[in-house]
Scaffold this motif. Structure first.
Motif, PDB file in Angstrom:
ATOM      1  N   GLN A 136      19.001  63.071   5.449  1.00 43.68           N
ATOM      2  CA  GLN A 136      17.888  63.338   6.365  1.00 43.68           C
ATOM      3  C   GLN A 136      17.834  64.820   6.740  1.00 43.68           C
ATOM      4  O   GLN A 136      16.743  65.405   6.808  1.00 43.68           O
ATOM      5  N   LEU A 137      18.990  65.425   6.986  1.00 45.31           N
ATOM      6  CA  LEU A 137      18.992  66.850   7.322  1.00 45.31           C
ATOM      7  C   LEU A 137      18.472  67.689   6.146  1.00 45.31           C
ATOM      8  O   LEU A 137      17.683  68.609   6.340  1.00 45.31           O
TER       9      LEU A 137
ATOM     10  N   LEU B 255      19.733  67.885  16.005  1.00 44.74           N
ATOM     11  CA  LEU B 255      18.530  68.727  15.894  1.00 44.74           C
ATOM     12  C   LEU B 255      18.187  69.432  17.211  1.00 44.74           C
ATOM     13  O   LEU B 255      17.287  70.268  17.256  1.00 44.74           O
ATOM     14  N   ARG B 256      18.900  69.086  18.269  1.00 46.91           N
ATOM     15  CA  ARG B 256      18.603  69.623  19.603  1.00 46.91           C
ATOM     16  C   ARG B 256      18.777  71.151  19.619  1.00 46.91           C
ATOM     17  O   ARG B 256      19.764  71.686  19.090  1.00 46.91           O
ATOM     18  N   GLY B 257      17.817  71.846  20.199  1.00 43.62           N
ATOM     19  CA  GLY B 257      17.891  73.293  20.325  1.00 43.62           C
ATOM     20  C   GLY B 257      17.620  74.051  19.047  1.00 43.62           C
ATOM     21  O   GLY B 257      17.852  75.260  18.967  1.00 43.62           O
TER      22      GLY B 257
ATOM     23  N   PRO C 140      14.699  74.596  15.567  1.00 45.72           N
ATOM     24  CA  PRO C 140      13.251  74.491  15.322  1.00 45.72           C
ATOM     25  C   PRO C 140      12.800  73.063  15.018  1.00 45.72           C
ATOM     26  O   PRO C 140      11.605  72.771  15.056  1.00 45.72           O
ATOM     27  N   TYR C 141      13.758  72.180  14.720  1.00 45.88           N
ATOM     28  CA  TYR C 141      13.405  70.796  14.383  1.00 45.88           C
ATOM     29  C   TYR C 141      13.600  69.840  15.558  1.00 45.88           C
ATOM     30  O   TYR C 141      13.565  68.624  15.389  1.00 45.88           O
ATOM     31  N   ASP C 142      13.834  70.339  16.732  1.00 39.25           N
ATOM     32  CA  ASP C 142      14.164  69.525  17.910  1.00 39.25           C
ATOM     33  C   ASP C 142      13.167  68.366  18.067  1.00 39.25           C
ATOM     34  O   ASP C 142      11.950  68.571  18.065  1.00 39.25           O
ATOM     35  N   THR C 143      13.697  67.158  18.208  1.00 41.79           N
ATOM     36  CA  THR C 143      12.834  65.976  18.342  1.00 41.79           C
ATOM     37  C   THR C 143      12.192  65.887  19.713  1.00 41.79           C
ATOM     38  O   THR C 143      11.182  65.192  19.895  1.00 41.79           O
ATOM     39  N   GLY C 144      12.820  66.531  20.721  1.00 39.33           N
ATOM     40  CA  GLY C 144      12.309  66.450  22.085  1.00 39.33           C
ATOM     41  C   GLY C 144      12.624  65.145  22.780  1.00 39.33           C
ATOM     42  O   GLY C 144      12.167  64.904  23.901  1.00 39.33           O
TER      43      GLY C 144
END
Length: 604
Positions: free
Chosen positions: A217-218, A251-253, A255-259
């Protein structure tokens, strides 16, 4: 390089429990957590389709349509997603176009927003009607590539399939890696090729069976994928999916951060950690990380269900033989991807080959239909000798299989009659005629009884097993009512019938159990003898009689079908071992049969 926010679908309410506990999670364990799930901010929640419809009707005795309506009401702010098997819908055969159109319309009306549509053969002709019906309903149609590896499954072949689905009007493309066969660099190559050719959102659905899914996935995200499927950690990894919390944290922090709210996700994870214990009887040792999937290609949901089915047949000790046989059967069938229904078709035939001690001694009806082209066109070359053995001189289907199926919705409505209180009931019957009818009859009579969940070992409601003379105590729950069972004595083991003495809520009871191999249902009565004569007809698999095709006095030829039996959701014809006259029929429709028993006697 991809630098956009990644969106997430959580599979906790469908594929996660299908992969780990044989699709047994009940609605009562979903609804209490829906408020928190609805606040996470998922792109969608997968809640329906796949094996859930079957499990609801067959085991849980829940109306799957009512489940969907209640989930829609409990999750008002989140898209609900389902897995749809193209022309197969949620059953194990192709349906006519009018049934597909009606099913999609009702699914949309009852709450489905996103339809992930796939075909087990990757034959895009089998997606056409479903895609058109979803678009007509104003919902999101997602075209799906069933990822697999074989000499014929190349990146170029997958790109061509994606282009064909794009031209049919899909809103997005999904790579469905149901067996966990993707590797990180193969993922990167495929995603790069798809994004270069197709301007549609790309979704990655990968099971972690080989322990590689999070890396895949990454890599997919870095190469341009837009979206990932994950599962809450307490139902994640192994034959399920990467953990939601883990991927959100990774993915936190960036450009791909899910929020997504990590703390809220962790609260949800703790809830499902407790829920999973409730279903301990459906856990399997074959759902953890196992790199053998790169060879046997058994998907997560198939792994869990196959282990349960073999356990039911008393043959769990032979599962490794079955895993070794699956790739051989798959090659004979032209390398179909192993996903429902082809996973069941290949897996069940592999079981038959192993338990019968001879390859293709018994060929399931589904394999015959497959080899005839009734499921679509195989992307590889089919074993011609096996094809001739299975279908004889019958014609091979070259057209889209559903082109040969006349409209059937009106006929289905008439067959089920007043048992169906709605169009949804008609569609339940359409998916599974036998268990669907039984479900509707039991609902009408008020006798729907779900499987009993065993007490949690060493828990408050667990079994208390004492020493000699001390009762075995446990509590069972049925329809929310709890009953205390005390086993106070057992009859002599050597007897053909076992007497159990127990009390239910303090009231003494005596129960007599007869071993399955002594039991005969239907009208025949008595104990079946073991096959020994050349004309004795028996089966190599335990199962149920679906149909009896002959009667006493009939003249039969060697190889002529005499019975149809069902095991592991697949039907098999049992054939005459010799030519002659039917001397006796010892079974009737609905009977339970066991290996080696004489079912029919033929006199030469």
């Amino acid at each position: 390089m991809n630098t956009k926010k990644i969106t997430v679908t959580d599979t906790i309410l469908r594929d996660a429990h299908q992969s780990l506990i044989a699709t047994r999670m009940r609605l009562e364990d979903m609804l209490p957590i829906c408020d928190k799930l609805d606040r996470v901010g998922y792109w969608s929640l997968e809640v329906w389709g796949g094996a859930t419809f079957d499990a609801c009707v067959r085991f849980l005795k829940e109306d799957p349509w009512e489940r969907l309506r209640q989930l829609k009401a409990a999750l008002p702010n989140t898209r609900l997603q389902m897995l749809l098997r193209g022309q197969n819908l949620l059953g194990y055969r192709h349906y006519s176009d009018d049934v597909v159109e009606a099913f999609v319309a009702k699914a949309a009306e009852n709450g489905i927003d996103v339809f992930r549509i796939f075909d087990a053969m990757n034959d895009v002709r089998n997606l056409e009607t479903a895609i058109r019906a979803v678009k007509k309903s104003g919902k999101h149609a997602q075209g799906t590539l069933c990822y697999t590896t074989s000499p014929v499954h190349t990146v170029e072949l997958f790109v061509e399939q994606a282009k064909a689905m794009r031209d049919m009007g899909v809103d997005s493309i999904a790579i469905k890696d149901m067996a966990g066969l993707l590797t990180p660099f193969a993922t990167g190559e495929l995603v790069t090729a798809l994004k270069a050719e197709i301007d549609l959102p790309l979704f990655i659905h990968s099971h972690d069976t080989a322990g590689l899914a999070a890396m895949c996935q990454l890599k997919a995200i870095e190469c341009g994928a837009d979206h990932i499927d994950t599962a809450i950690s307490s139902f994640a990894w192994g034959t399920s999916h990467p953990g939601t919390e883990s991927m959100v944290a990774a993915l936190r922090g960036t450009p791909y951060d899910t929020g997504l709210d990590l703390e809220l996700l962790q609260e949800i994870g703790l809830y499902f950690y407790a829920v999973r214990k409730k279903y301990h009887q459906f856990e399997s040792e074959f759902t953890s990380v196992d790199t053998r999937v790169q060879i046997n290609q058994v998907p997560g949901g198939m792994m869990s269900n196959l282990a349960n089915q073999l356990k039911d047949q008393g043959a769990l000790n032979r599962i490794d033989e079955v895993f070794a046989e699956i790739p051989r059967v798959r090659e004979d069938l032209g390398f179909p991807p192993l996903v429902t229904p082809t996973s069941q078709i290949v897996g069940t035939q592999a079981v038959f080959n192993v338990l019968a001690g001879e390859r293709y001694k018994s060929i399931t009806n589904e394999v015959k239909l497959y080899l005839q082209g009734r499921y679509g066109k195989a992307q590889g070359t089919i074993n011609a000798k096996l094809q001739r053995q299975a279908i004889g001189g019958e014609e091979i289907v070259e057209v889209r299989p559903a082109d040969l199926i006349p409209p059937e919705l009106d006929r289905l409505r008439k067959e089920i009659g007043e048992l169906a209180k709605s169009e949804e009931d008609v569609l339940t019957y359409a998916m599974f005629p036998d268990i669907g009818r039984k479900f509707l009859e039991e609902r009408e009579a008020g006798t729907l009884t779900p499987e009993v969940l065993l007490p949690i070992p060493n828990g408050n409601s667990g079994a208390a097993v004492g020493g000699e003379g001390v009762p075995t105590e446990f509590v069972i729950d049925v329809h929310g009512e709890s009953y205390r069972i005390d086993i106070t004595g057992v009859g002599v083991k050597g007897e053909s019938k076992r007497h159990f003495f127990l009390s239910i809520d303090g009231m003494p009871e005596e129960v007599v159990f007869e071993p399955l191999n002594n039991f005969i249902g239907g009208a025949s009565g008595g104990q079946r003898k073991q096959a020994s004569a050349p004309g004795d007809v028996s089966t190599s698999m335990p199962g149920n009689v679906v149909d009896v095709l002959v009667k006493e006095g009939d003249t039969v030829k060697a190889g002529q079908p005499l019975l149809v039996s069902e095991a592991m959701k697949m039907e098999t014809e049992i054939q005459a071992p010799i030519a002659g006259t039917v001397k006796a029929v010892h079974v009737a429709k609905g009977d339970r049969v066991n290996p080696g028993e004489v079912l029919i006697e033929i006199e030469a």
